[in-house]
Scaffold this motif. Structure first.
Motif, PDB file in Angstrom:
ATOM      1  N   LEU A  32       0.840  -1.192   0.000  1.00 57.73           N
ATOM      2  CA  LEU A  32       0.000   0.000   0.000  1.00 57.73           C
ATOM      3  C   LEU A  32       0.873   1.239   0.000  1.00 57.73           C
ATOM      4  CD1 LEU A  32      -2.685  -1.018   2.652  1.00 57.73           C
ATOM      5  CD2 LEU A  32      -2.854  -1.168   0.178  1.00 57.73           C
ATOM      6  N   SER A  33       0.436   2.232  -0.728  1.00 54.73           N
ATOM      7  CA  SER A  33       1.130   3.515  -0.698  1.00 54.73           C
ATOM      8  C   SER A  33       0.691   4.307   0.520  1.00 54.73           C
ATOM      9  CB  SER A  33       0.839   4.291  -1.981  1.00 54.73           C
ATOM     10  OG  SER A  33      -0.541   4.611  -2.045  1.00 54.73           O
ATOM     11  N   ARG A  34       1.429   5.387   0.797  1.00 59.08           N
ATOM     12  CA  ARG A  34       1.061   6.224   1.944  1.00 59.08           C
ATOM     13  C   ARG A  34      -0.296   6.885   1.720  1.00 59.08           C
ATOM     14  NH1 ARG A  34       5.630  10.229   3.713  1.00 59.08           N
ATOM     15  NH2 ARG A  34       4.133  10.436   5.427  1.00 59.08           N
ATOM     16  N   ALA A  35      -0.610   7.233   0.462  1.00 61.11           N
ATOM     17  CA  ALA A  35      -1.915   7.842   0.169  1.00 61.11           C
ATOM     18  C   ALA A  35      -3.053   6.859   0.409  1.00 61.11           C
ATOM     19  CB  ALA A  35      -1.948   8.350  -1.268  1.00 61.11           C
ATOM     20  N   GLU A  36      -2.792   5.568   0.097  1.00 67.98           N
ATOM     21  CA  GLU A  36      -3.825   4.563   0.320  1.00 67.98           C
ATOM     22  C   GLU A  36      -4.008   4.255   1.796  1.00 67.98           C
ATOM     23  OE1 GLU A  36      -3.362   2.027  -3.845  1.00 67.98           O
ATOM     24  OE2 GLU A  36      -2.207   1.472  -2.071  1.00 67.98           O
ATOM     25  N   ARG A  37      -2.936   4.318   2.565  1.00 71.94           N
ATOM     26  CA  ARG A  37      -3.067   4.114   4.006  1.00 71.94           C
ATOM     27  C   ARG A  37      -3.781   5.287   4.672  1.00 71.94           C
ATOM     28  NH1 ARG A  37       0.059   0.724   7.133  1.00 71.94           N
ATOM     29  NH2 ARG A  37      -1.056   1.760   8.819  1.00 71.94           N
ATOM     30  N   ALA A  38      -3.469   6.509   4.253  1.00 73.54           N
ATOM     31  CA  ALA A  38      -4.097   7.710   4.810  1.00 73.54           C
ATOM     32  C   ALA A  38      -5.233   8.132   3.878  1.00 73.54           C
ATOM     33  CB  ALA A  38      -3.065   8.836   4.952  1.00 73.54           C
ATOM     34  N   HIS A  39      -6.467   7.910   4.295  1.00 71.56           N
ATOM     35  CA  HIS A  39      -7.604   8.166   3.417  1.00 71.56           C
ATOM     36  C   HIS A  39      -7.699   9.622   2.997  1.00 71.56           C
ATOM     37  CE1 HIS A  39      -9.825   4.419   5.197  1.00 71.56           C
ATOM     38  NE2 HIS A  39      -8.706   4.115   4.572  1.00 71.56           N
ATOM     39  N   TYR A  40      -7.296  10.530   3.866  1.00 66.84           N
ATOM     40  CA  TYR A  40      -7.479  11.940   3.555  1.00 66.84           C
ATOM     41  C   TYR A  40      -6.568  12.393   2.425  1.00 66.84           C
ATOM     42  CZ  TYR A  40      -3.206  12.589   6.328  1.00 66.84           C
ATOM     43  OH  TYR A  40      -1.939  12.525   6.823  1.00 66.84           O
ATOM     44  N   ARG A  41      -5.588  11.586   2.033  1.00 64.41           N
ATOM     45  CA  ARG A  41      -4.699  11.952   0.935  1.00 64.41           C
ATOM     46  C   ARG A  41      -5.248  11.525  -0.419  1.00 64.41           C
ATOM     47  NH1 ARG A  41       1.461  10.765   3.126  1.00 64.41           N
ATOM     48  NH2 ARG A  41       1.264  11.908   5.090  1.00 64.41           N
ATOM     49  N   LEU A  42      -6.315  10.769  -0.440  1.00 60.06           N
ATOM     50  CA  LEU A  42      -6.885  10.292  -1.695  1.00 60.06           C
ATOM     51  C   LEU A  42      -7.803  11.346  -2.301  1.00 60.06           C
ATOM     52  CD1 LEU A  42      -7.828   6.603  -0.796  1.00 60.06           C
ATOM     53  CD2 LEU A  42      -5.800   7.424  -1.991  1.00 60.06           C
ATOM     54  N   SER A  43      -7.825  11.424  -3.619  1.00 59.19           N
ATOM     55  CA  SER A  43      -8.765  12.297  -4.311  1.00 59.19           C
ATOM     56  C   SER A  43     -10.137  11.639  -4.334  1.00 59.19           C
ATOM     57  CB  SER A  43      -8.278  12.572  -5.737  1.00 59.19           C
ATOM     58  OG  SER A  43      -8.279  11.371  -6.489  1.00 59.19           O
TER      59      SER A  43
END
Length: 637
Positions: free
Chosen positions: A589-600
């Motif tokens: 998993l990428s950091r964006a996928e682990r942290a939901h708030y980083r996803l568009s």
């Protein structure tokens, strides 16, 4: 497998479970396909965004898919809905292009954390979808046609309430304060005939001749009726902007709770009809003066047989701004029991009706009959309670409950729309009230069916004498002469043109010693009779046409849609996933996928989208007419 041999019937049992398909699955398939074809599902994904926590891979469309299915199913509880859906959840979510079904606990957390912005975005999309595809056509215009042939669109604004019972819990100093789950949703209020301690009110807006809902606005307790009314008027104005009917041809039928002059400023100048509850108006001199004259009409209720005497009072200023309004006062003798509506004074029950309908197009009996008939609103709400019951508790928060009610009304409108495609029947016409006979054909003892115009005194009969205008009409039904003497009703006489002449006469004792006798009597002091003044009540000039109501059936279209495939065979085939999907291994998993708030928003939506490698779902619906299937873009066999 076990077999029981019996001569006429061969019964077999099997230990292998084979769940049956829910009866409502076919209807869900049709409606979901229709929403997808109209672009509604794509609009939900693109326009309604809600940043949330602890919902895993799910987005707004996943939870709305559950609510759409719940509203279509008619199941009494979410638990029962999930039990029926559990064996077929993959096929159901595939209808919406999604992969997994959210759990009940996840749905509960979603509804509890919704904000008002997401609710209003869903409400806006609901109204936009309704206005995009109107049921009526120009050649089949429905609504109300008055006695002058003018067309009105009628909108009903009414309220419902749901009462909730709460368990009695001990409240002592050695125990914590009780936490009520419905406290944010409900508040103490009027429960009516429903048992409960707290209630939640809901104001709904209905287009009367199509029976389509334009919106619902709820509040705890008795609600905020003026704020909800303004929002309802806003929804009606959106309808006017979409279809461009003239504003003066729109009629609002309001509930009795709105029956004060203060709310007239909230109606944006639209014509209205409502029951009044400001009984202080009865004390006004102009109303009292009209009550002491003969009634305009007598209205007999067709079911109860109650006879109401109607008094029409035009141009009565109401509210703090003094808005001119037509007030119709209905009276009838009081019974042994207290009347549930109106106010009782001296053995007479007084009811008030406020309107802005013109006298030349609507008689007083037409105004009262339109309100007491109640259009189709109460019966529509009864059907809504039986089929969907949107007032039942789906969430313990206000936002979650409003989302559920919006989805319920959406399904209601979709059933009407699909039912009209199944049976494109022409609009039906009902003679709500027959045409009025000419005034001169009535008997002298009968009041004209058209009603009376404003009271007018007779023309002057001798120069230099007091005119009829010098004798003021009093609230008690008498006249007051310039010498401050009283004139009472002496005679009532029907004229040949249908007018009613009311003759007032003074006392001879008052006239003999009057200092103004020379200016008042025909021959001054030589006159042996007291002064008399005639007041004329001319019949109104009402249009010759009957009162017509054009609409469609309230139930047949919805029930045709519900029953179309509910008792037909529905075949569902779910193919297994391809080998490529089975061979996929878990990737880092990428950091964006682990942290939901980083996803568009696009990345969030793609997490529960149905993958292309998922098994194909095939659904076969039996009993669907070819023409109806073609209109929905479905393949026929």
């Amino acid at each position: 497998m076990t077999t029981i041999a019996y001569s006429p019937v061969n019964i077999q049992t099997s230990a292998q479970p084979v769940p049956s398909l829910p009866a409502w699955f076919g209807e869900s398939t049709l409606m979901t396909h229709h929403l997808q074809r109209q672009g509604v599902l794509a609009a939900i994904e693109e326009q309604i965004h809600f940043a949330r926590r602890r919902f895993g891979r799910y987005e707004m469309i996943d939870f709305l898919a559950v609510l759409f299915g719940y509203a279509i199913s008619g199941e009494r509880t979410l638990e029962a809905f999930y039990e029926c859906l559990q064996p077929w959840e993959s096929a159901f979510m595939a209808l919406f292009g999604r992969d997994r079904l959210p759990a009940r606990a996840t749905l509960s957390r979603f509804l509890a954390s919704l904000d008002q912005a997401a609710v209003e975005a869903l409400r806006t999309l609901f109204l936009k979808d309704l206005l995009a595809r109107p049921l009526g056509k120009e050649e089949q215009s429905g609504g109300l046609f008055d006695r002058q042939g003018t067309h009105y669109l009628v909108f009903d604004v009414d309220g419902t309430r749901e009462a909730a019972r709460q368990r009695a819990r001990p409240q002592t100093a050695d125990r914590p304060a009780p936490q009520r789950r419905l406290r944010p949703l409900c508040a103490p209020g009027y429960t009516g005939r429903k048992r409960g301690e707290v209630v939640r009110s809901r104001t709904t807006v209905l287009q009367a001749h199509t029976h389509q809902f334009l919106g619902a606005f709820g509040n705890p307790g008795n609600g905020e009726y003026r704020a909800e009314l303004r929002r309802g008027v806003g929804a009606i104005q959106s309808y006017l902007q979409a279809h461009h009917p003239p504003e003066e041809r729109v009629l609002l039928r309001l509930d009795g709770q709105d029956g004060t002059g203060a709310i007239l400023a909230d109606l944006a100048g639209l014509a209205f009809l409502m029951r009044g509850r400001d009984y202080q108006i009865l004390k006004r001199p102009e109303v009292q003066a009209r009550l002491n004259l003969p009634p305009d009409h007598h209205l007999t209720h067709p079911e109860s047989g109650m006879v109401r005497a109607l008094y029409d009072c035009p141009d009565v200023p109401l509210g703090p701004d003094g808005v001119s309004c037509r007030v119709v006062v209905a009276t009838h003798p009081a019974g042994k029991k207290k009347s549930p509506v109106g106010v009782t004074r001296a053995g007479v029950v007084y009811e008030l009706f406020f309107s802005r309908l013109p006298q030349q197009a609507f008689t007083a009996s037409d105004v009262v009959g339109l309100y007491l008939h109640r259009g189709a609103f109460e019966t529509t709400l009864a059907d809504e309670d039986q089929e969907q019951d949107p007032d039942r508790w789906c969430s313990h928060t206000a936002s979650g409950q409003e989302v559920w009610q919006i989805v319920s009304q959406w399904i209601w409108n979709l059933r009407l729309e699909l039912g009209h495609q199944l049976h494109p029947d022409p609009v039906r016409t009902t003679e709500f009230a027959p045409a009025l006979p000419p005034a001169h054909k009535e008997s002298p003892a009968q009041a004209p069916v058209q009603g009376y115009g404003p009271a007018a005194v007779a023309l002057p009969w001798k120069a230099g004498r007091f005119l009829g205008q010098d004798f003021a009409l009093q609230p008690d039904g008498t006249l007051r002469c310039p010498a401050d003497q009283e004139l009472r009703v002496h005679e009532r006489r029907r004229e040949t043109d249908g007018s009613l002449r009311v003759i007032y006469a003074a006392s001879i004792r008052s006239c003999r010693g009057c200092s103004l006798r020379e200016q008042c009597q025909w021959n001054g002091g030589a006159t042996a009779k007291p002064r008399q003044v005639s007041v004329l009540l001319h019949p109104l000039g009402i249009g010759p046409d009957p009162l017509l109501w054009r609409d469609w059936s309230r139930r047949s279209y919805r029930r045709a849609c519900i029953q179309l495939v509910r008792h037909q065979c529905v075949e569902v085939q779910v193919e297994p996933s391809t080998s490529a999907s089975m061979a996929i291994t878990s990737a880092p998993l990428s950091r964006a996928e682990r942290a939901h708030y980083r996803l568009s928003w696009v990345q969030r939506l793609a997490r529960n989208a149905r993958p292309p490698t998922a098994g194909h779902v095939g659904i076969k619906l039996c009993g669907v007419p070819d023409g109806f299937a073609t209109s929905l873009g479905l393949a026929t066999v």
